[in-house]
Design an enzyme around this catalytic site. Structure first.
Site, short mmCIF file in Angstrom:
data_model
loop_
_atom_site.label_atom_id
_atom_site.label_comp_id
_atom_site.label_asym_id
_atom_site.label_seq_id
_atom_site.Cartn_x
_atom_site.Cartn_y
_atom_site.Cartn_z
N GLY A 124 65.30 84.58 14.29
CA GLY A 124 64.89 85.98 14.42
C GLY A 124 65.55 86.72 15.55
CE1 TYR A 126 53.71 93.90 21.98
CE2 TYR A 126 56.06 93.57 21.63
CZ TYR A 126 55.02 94.18 22.30
OH TYR A 126 55.30 95.07 23.31
CB ALA A 175 49.31 95.84 24.28
#
Length: 328
Positions: free
Chosen positions: A280, A140, A74
């Site tokens: 965030g 993601y 990934a």
């Protein structure tokens, strides 16, 4: 078991592949080396360089057949995922769908998927349990959640036996395999790079968080404990069932606590500089791993922060000035 490990040249995939080989399993690694490290591939494993979407079908049809797949491959940089979402939807979701279809065609029905705590986004409560809402705050996390949903569908429709393991902060090292990336974003290896003299200081993003010492608190899990959970999942997967399990230590450590332990372990002063908060960043992220412990019989044994840092330092200091150079 004969197992395909995608992304097995990466940090977590490399450790898991090493542990599987040590336990007597036959391991085939498929990795395009875009971010992986060829030196991290265990010598006893078969290595195939290439793209999972292009080669998974051919590999799974080769030899005497496979008993399962462990899917790590990934793209995984949070900031990059926000800047280049197309690459993440293609590289993570489209590739995973191709792998799922290749598994069906080859009649391989046992899967363990490397998921992430980023699927939860901003948590409503601590510790985080698997039944909490999933609201990822970056591409993601969104791609990993989409793959989780796809696996659930394939389990229901095609009898796939699967487990998604949602990691929290993975750290430490196992023998010759540790964190050695060109682009490093994880706290412990960044702090250890300061100890090696590769960085002048470590940035602390905010010291006014609502935590005991004002810095963010995170749950760190030793990479070898993580690898143990993957094998337990492979051995206990059930046809038609997709389990989602958190993997963490269940204990939180602040940024300052991590830096202090790194100073103690390395014997270096490790200067730190307070920087503005990052958007965030939650104040606290700690996992509940009770479900994994119950369903897998998993018991992490390397949860002490000193142990995690000592193992990471042993790897990093041995690498020394060769850090990053082994990346192809």
């Amino acid at each position: 078991m004969r197992l395909l490990v995608t992304g097995g040249a990466g940090y977590v995939g490399g450790v898991c592949a090493t542990v599987l080989v040590e336990r007597g399993h036959e391991v085939v690694i498929l990795d395009d080396l875009s971010t992986g490290n060829r030196d991290g591939v265990p010598s006893a494993a078969t290595f195939i360089e290439g793209d999972v979407a292009d080669l998974a079908g051919e590999v799974l049809r080769s030899g005497p057949g496979f008993d399962g797949v462990v899917h790590f491959a990934a793209r995984s940089l949070v900031g990059e995922s926000v800047e280049k979402p197309g690459e993440y939807w293609q590289g993570n979701v489209v590739t995973s769908l191709a792998l799922l279809d290749a598994m069906r065609a080859a009649d391989v029905s046992n899967l363990v998927f490397s998921s992430t705590a980023a699927t939860y986004g901003e948590p409503e409560q601590i510790p985080i349990t698997e039944d909490m809402p999933t609201r990822p705050t970056n591409t993601y996390g969104a791609t990993k959640l989409a793959i989780d949903h796809a696996i659930t569908s394939y389990a229901a429709a095609h009898g796939l036996a699967a487990t998604s393991l949602r990691y929290f902060n993975v750290a430490g090292a196992h023998g010759p395999v540790g964190e050695n990336r060109v682009v490093e974003t994880h706290l412990i290896p960044l702090v250890l790079q300061v100890a090696l003299g590769h960085r002048s200081d470590i940035k602390v993003f905010g010291d006014d968080w609502p935590t005991p010492d004002g810095t963010c608190v995170r749950d760190y899990i030793h990479v070898a404990d993580l690898a143990d959970a993957h094998l337990l999942a492979l051995e206990s997967n059930r046809p038609g069932v997709h389990r989602i399990l958190n993997l963490g230590s269940g204990e939180g450590f602040s940024v300052r606590e991590v830096i202090d332990v790194c100073r103690e372990v390395t014997g270096h002063p490790i200067p730190d500089v307070v920087a503005p908060r990052r958007g965030g960043d939650p104040a606290v992220l700690v996992a509940s791993s009770e479900k994994a412990m119950t369903e897998l019989g998993w018991t992490p044994t390397r949860t002490d922060l000193h142990t995690i840092v000592r193992d990471a330092w042993a790897f990093t200091s041995a690498l020394g000035d060769r850090a990053h150079s082994a990346l192809r």
